[in-house]
Motif scaffolding. Structure first.
Motif, PDB file in Angstrom:
ATOM      1  N   ASP A 122      13.298  -7.884 -14.942  1.00 13.00           N
ATOM      2  CA  ASP A 122      13.480  -9.222 -14.396  1.00 13.00           C
ATOM      3  C   ASP A 122      14.488 -10.012 -15.217  1.00 13.00           C
ATOM      4  N   SER A 123      14.643  -9.613 -16.478  1.00  5.48           N
ATOM      5  CA  SER A 123      15.547 -10.343 -17.363  1.00  5.48           C
ATOM      6  C   SER A 123      16.112  -9.406 -18.417  1.00  5.48           C
ATOM      7  N   LEU A 124      17.171  -9.880 -19.046  1.00 12.21           N
ATOM      8  CA  LEU A 124      17.735  -9.155 -20.179  1.00 12.21           C
ATOM      9  C   LEU A 124      17.991 -10.146 -21.302  1.00 12.21           C
ATOM     10  N   LYS A 125      17.818  -9.673 -22.516  1.00  5.29           N
ATOM     11  CA  LYS A 125      18.012 -10.519 -23.682  1.00  5.29           C
ATOM     12  C   LYS A 125      19.285 -10.074 -24.390  1.00  5.29           C
ATOM     13  N   ILE A 147      28.173 -10.313 -19.945  1.00  6.96           N
ATOM     14  CA  ILE A 147      26.743 -10.020 -19.782  1.00  6.96           C
ATOM     15  C   ILE A 147      26.088 -11.078 -18.890  1.00  6.96           C
ATOM     16  N   LEU A 148      26.464 -12.329 -19.078  1.00 11.04           N
ATOM     17  CA  LEU A 148      25.907 -13.399 -18.241  1.00 11.04           C
ATOM     18  C   LEU A 148      26.298 -13.212 -16.772  1.00 11.04           C
ATOM     19  N   MET A 149      27.540 -12.835 -16.526  1.00  9.94           N
ATOM     20  CA  MET A 149      27.984 -12.590 -15.147  1.00  9.94           C
ATOM     21  C   MET A 149      27.257 -11.380 -14.558  1.00  9.94           C
ATOM     22  N   LEU A 150      27.095 -10.330 -15.357  1.00 12.25           N
ATOM     23  CA  LEU A 150      26.374  -9.146 -14.916  1.00 12.25           C
ATOM     24  C   LEU A 150      24.938  -9.513 -14.533  1.00 12.25           C
ATOM     25  N   ALA A 151      24.275 -10.271 -15.402  1.00 15.81           N
ATOM     26  CA  ALA A 151      22.888 -10.687 -15.130  1.00 15.81           C
ATOM     27  C   ALA A 151      22.825 -11.494 -13.836  1.00 15.81           C
ATOM     28  N   GLN A 152      23.743 -12.412 -13.676  1.00 15.10           N
ATOM     29  CA  GLN A 152      23.759 -13.232 -12.461  1.00 15.10           C
ATOM     30  C   GLN A 152      23.974 -12.366 -11.225  1.00 15.10           C
TER      31      GLN A 152
END
Length: 188
Positions: A122-125, A147-152
Motif C-alpha cells: 500500500d505504501s513505500l518508504k 520515487i515519488l512519481m513512481l509511487a503516485q
C-alpha cells in the motif's frame, strides 16, 4: 540480531504486535474525535515465514477490536526476496484481511521495481540515505522525485524516512511528499 538468530524474534514480535494493536485501540478510544491513526510495525524474515502469522494477526486485531487498516506491517525487500513465493502468499493473505503493507528502505535493493509490481504493498518508504543528502546532492533529490512519481503512478503512499531538518522537510513538500518520519518530528 541475536533475537533473529536464536528464533526469539517470533515471541518478541508477537508481543510487540499484541501490545501495539492494544495501545492503538486504546488511543483511538481515548481520542475518538481525532483522525484515525495507524501503527507501523517492522516484520523480520523469521516472522514473515512463521506459518501461524496471519492467524495470530487476525486474533490480535479481534482481541484489541482494532480495524485491520490501523495496522501497517513493514517489510524490507531483502525479507521478501529471500522466500518470495511464501512471502507473496503471506502478504496477500494479510492484504485480504485489510492490514496495510509497506515496503521499507525502498530504493536500496537490487530488484525493487520487480517486487513492487508483484507484492500487494500500500505504501513505500523512501530510504533515509536519499533524504539525508537531498539538500546537497542533486542526484539524491532527483531520485526522491522519481520515487515519488513512481509511487503516485502506482497509487502507493510514499513516506520519507529520516527527515532531520526543516530544509529537508521543505524540499520534500515541494516535491509533493505528504508523509514523513524522522528526528525532526520525534525520536523513535
Amino acid at each position: 540480531k541475536v533475537a533473529e538468530e536464536t528464533g526469539l524474534i517470533i515471541q518478541i514480535g508477537n508481543w510487540i504486535i499484541k501490545e501495539a494493536t492494544r495501545q492503538t485501540a486504546d488511543w483511538q478510544q481515548q481520542f475518538p474525535n481525532s483522525n484515525p491513526f495507524a501503527i507501523s510495525i517492522n516484520l523480520s524474515a523469521k516472522q514473515l515465514m512463521h506459518p501461524p502469522l496471519v492467524a495470530q494477526i487476525r486474533e490480535v486485531l479481534a482481541e484489541a477490536n482494532l480495524n485491520p487498516h490501523s495496522l501497517r506491517l513493514e517489510v524490507t525487500e531483502s525479507v521478501v526476496m529471500g522466500n518470495d513465493e511464501v512471502a507473496l502468499n503471506v502478504l496477500n493473505e494479510l492484504s485480504q484481511i485489510g492490514v496495510s503493507l509497506s515496503t521499507d528502505d525502498f530504493g536500496t535493493g537490487y530488484s525493487s521495481l520487480s517486487y513492487l509490481h508483484r507484492f500487494p504493498f500500500d505504501s513505500l518508504k523512501i530510504d533515509r540515505s536519499f533524504i539525508g543528502q537531498i539538500e546537497t546532492d542533486k542526484k539524491s533529490s532527483e531520485i526522491v522525485r522519481t520515487i515519488l512519481m513512481l509511487a503516485q503512478n502506482l497509487n502507493l503512499e510514499a513516506i520519507a524516512e529520516g527527515i532531520e531538518t526543516e530544509e529537508q522537510l521543505k524540499q520534500l513538500q515541494m516535491l509533493g511528499c505528504r508523509f514523513g518520519q524522522g528526528y525532526l518530528f520525534s525520536k523513535p
